[in-house]
Design a protein around this motif. Structure first.
Motif, mmCIF file in Angstrom:
data_model
loop_
_atom_site.group_PDB
_atom_site.id
_atom_site.type_symbol
_atom_site.label_atom_id
_atom_site.label_comp_id
_atom_site.label_asym_id
_atom_site.label_seq_id
_atom_site.Cartn_x
_atom_site.Cartn_y
_atom_site.Cartn_z
ATOM 1 N N GLN A 88 0.826 -1.205 0.000
ATOM 2 C CA GLN A 88 0.000 0.000 0.000
ATOM 3 C C GLN A 88 0.864 1.260 0.000
ATOM 4 O OE1 GLN A 88 -2.916 -0.117 3.132
ATOM 5 N NE2 GLN A 88 -3.483 -2.253 2.715
ATOM 6 N N VAL A 89 0.235 2.374 -0.346
ATOM 7 C CA VAL A 89 0.890 3.681 -0.291
ATOM 8 C C VAL A 89 -0.157 4.691 0.146
ATOM 9 C CG1 VAL A 89 0.443 4.117 -2.752
ATOM 10 C CG2 VAL A 89 2.231 5.389 -1.580
ATOM 11 N N ASP A 90 0.233 5.617 1.015
ATOM 12 C CA ASP A 90 -0.738 6.608 1.472
ATOM 13 C C ASP A 90 -0.550 7.933 0.731
ATOM 14 O OD1 ASP A 90 1.363 8.044 2.727
ATOM 15 O OD2 ASP A 90 1.139 6.864 4.552
ATOM 16 N N GLU A 91 -1.493 8.840 0.939
ATOM 17 C CA GLU A 91 -1.502 10.113 0.208
ATOM 18 C C GLU A 91 -0.272 10.962 0.533
ATOM 19 O OE1 GLU A 91 -3.801 10.957 -2.174
ATOM 20 O OE2 GLU A 91 -4.379 8.870 -1.851
ATOM 21 N N ALA A 92 0.217 10.888 1.779
ATOM 22 C CA ALA A 92 1.392 11.679 2.158
ATOM 23 C C ALA A 92 2.621 11.256 1.360
ATOM 24 C CB ALA A 92 1.655 11.528 3.658
ATOM 25 N N GLN A 93 2.731 9.953 1.084
ATOM 26 C CA GLN A 93 3.874 9.467 0.303
ATOM 27 C C GLN A 93 3.774 9.919 -1.149
ATOM 28 O OE1 GLN A 93 3.072 5.443 1.436
ATOM 29 N NE2 GLN A 93 4.722 5.386 2.947
ATOM 30 N N ILE A 94 2.561 9.979 -1.665
ATOM 31 C CA ILE A 94 2.361 10.501 -3.024
ATOM 32 C C ILE A 94 2.726 11.980 -3.065
ATOM 33 C CG2 ILE A 94 0.659 10.950 -4.834
ATOM 34 C CD1 ILE A 94 -0.849 8.456 -3.818
ATOM 35 N N ASP A 95 2.281 12.737 -2.046
ATOM 36 C CA ASP A 95 2.623 14.168 -1.969
ATOM 37 C C ASP A 95 4.135 14.364 -1.954
ATOM 38 O OD1 ASP A 95 -0.038 14.867 -1.877
ATOM 39 O OD2 ASP A 95 -0.116 14.971 0.319
ATOM 40 N N ALA A 96 4.833 13.551 -1.149
ATOM 41 C CA ALA A 96 6.289 13.689 -1.023
ATOM 42 C C ALA A 96 6.976 13.390 -2.349
ATOM 43 C CB ALA A 96 6.806 12.750 0.070
ATOM 44 N N THR A 97 6.479 12.379 -3.076
ATOM 45 C CA THR A 97 7.070 12.032 -4.373
ATOM 46 C C THR A 97 6.863 13.162 -5.370
ATOM 47 O OG1 THR A 97 6.688 9.679 -3.973
ATOM 48 C CG2 THR A 97 7.039 10.362 -6.265
ATOM 49 N N ILE A 98 5.674 13.728 -5.406
ATOM 50 C CA ILE A 98 5.409 14.839 -6.328
ATOM 51 C C ILE A 98 6.289 16.032 -5.992
ATOM 52 C CG2 ILE A 98 3.666 16.531 -7.027
ATOM 53 C CD1 ILE A 98 1.578 14.296 -6.832
ATOM 54 N N GLU A 99 6.483 16.307 -4.704
ATOM 55 C CA GLU A 99 7.353 17.418 -4.312
ATOM 56 C C GLU A 99 8.787 17.188 -4.776
ATOM 57 O OE1 GLU A 99 6.590 20.389 -3.060
ATOM 58 O OE2 GLU A 99 4.516 19.737 -3.340
#
Length: 316
Positions: A88-99
């Motif tokens: 799984q992956v959470d939204e915070a990890q997606i945010d960090a990757t986009i940043e």
């Protein structure tokens, strides 16, 4: 009535309807023609714009279609494995990757949204794409990377087997004998000159001094210096001369070479190397190289094994 056919998807202007169908079954999942055509769209447009020949267009489109369908099958298989392993992956990890992506490309939020608009992609679609990339990376880490071990022996063996990378660059100190071929020389005249140089080479092989013979017969600009043309890094020499020097040691002579300047012999005065890189300074570089190669190999093997134990049906 006007009908357009694109990779099996038929649209009719009168009905204004799209006929969709299944193009592949992957275990319990299906791949629809609309999915395939959506993925194919940018490639198809590029091919149609850049390849004027229609037969060639169709050939390229079907090749890309086959490759894209295989890629979609692999994605379905990996997505199924992600679910099975509860990765799984959470939204915070997606945010960090986009940043991190924005930082690496010096993008502001506006820059990123402008880029996505050019790619005809919404932010939600982009986040889903990032989510899938993270999940698949974690699957590869779980199934492949975690099981790879690069030993010190592996690193040392690679270091020893690649002196051209780590042992310093090779330099040849060369002499040459040049016999110039006059313009409009006949084939028989050229052959006579080659034979003359073959005889000179034989005399050198029998112990005569290359330098002395160069002074007496060479027509090159360094003849007076015994044909000494200096020291050269291997890569600076022509492919013809590089090939002729392969395997030669100091004191040996190449075969007669037919070059742009005329017929030539080269004598290896000495072979030197730059100071090489010590193992400690390149250990991490070699480790990363070997690890990546192993990941690529193991991932393909893992994917092939996954395909073999899965139910996959391609529907033409």
């Amino acid at each position: 009535m006007m009908t357009a056919i694109f990779l099996g998807l038929t649209t009719t202007t009168v009905a204004s309807t799209v006929v969709d169908r299944i193009v592949a079954v992957v275990n319990e999942d299906i791949i629809l023609l609309s999915e395939l055509n959506s993925r194919m769209g940018p490639y198809a447009e590029r091919i149609q714009q850049q390849v004027p020949d229609e037969d060639k267009q169709q050939e390229m489109l079907f090749k890309v279609r086959e490759d894209m369908l295989n890629r979609l099958v692999d994605e379905k298989l990996t997505d199924q494995e992600i679910k099975r392993n509860d990765i799984q992956v959470d939204e915070a990890q997606i945010d960090a990757t986009i940043e991190r992506i924005k930082s690496a490309n010096y993008f502001t939020d506006e820059d990123l949204r402008r880029f996505l608009a050019q790619e005809q992609m919404t932010m939600d679609q982009y986040r889903n794409q990032i989510r899938e990339q993270i999940l698949r990376t974690r699957l590869v880490n779980y199934e492949v990377k975690s099981k790879i071990v690069i030993t010190e022996e592996d690193i040392k063996a690679y270091y020893d087997d690649h002196p051209e990378l780590y042992g310093g660059k090779r330099h040849y100190h060369l002499r040459n004998i040049l016999l110039k071929v006059p313009d409009y020389s006949s084939d028989s005249e050229k052959q006579a000159m080659r034979e003359q140089l073959e005889n000179i080479r034989e005399r050198i092989e029998n112990g005569q001094s290359f330098a002395d013979l160069a002074r007496s017969v060479s027509q090159g600009p360094t003849a007076a210096n015994g044909g000494d043309i200096g020291e050269f890094e291997t890569s600076s020499l022509s492919p013809l001369i590089q090939t002729a020097l392969e395997g030669l040691k100091a004191g040996q002579t190449t075969a007669v070479l037919d070059t742009d300047l005329g017929f030539q012999l080269f004598f290896v005065e000495s072979i030197n190397r730059d100071e090489g890189k010590p193992l400690d300074s390149v250990r991490e570089e070699i480790h990363q190289k070997l690890f990546k190669e192993e990941v690529d190999t193991k991932f393909l093997s893992w994917l092939e094994a996954l395909r073999e134990r899965s139910h996959i049906k391609i529907i033409k």
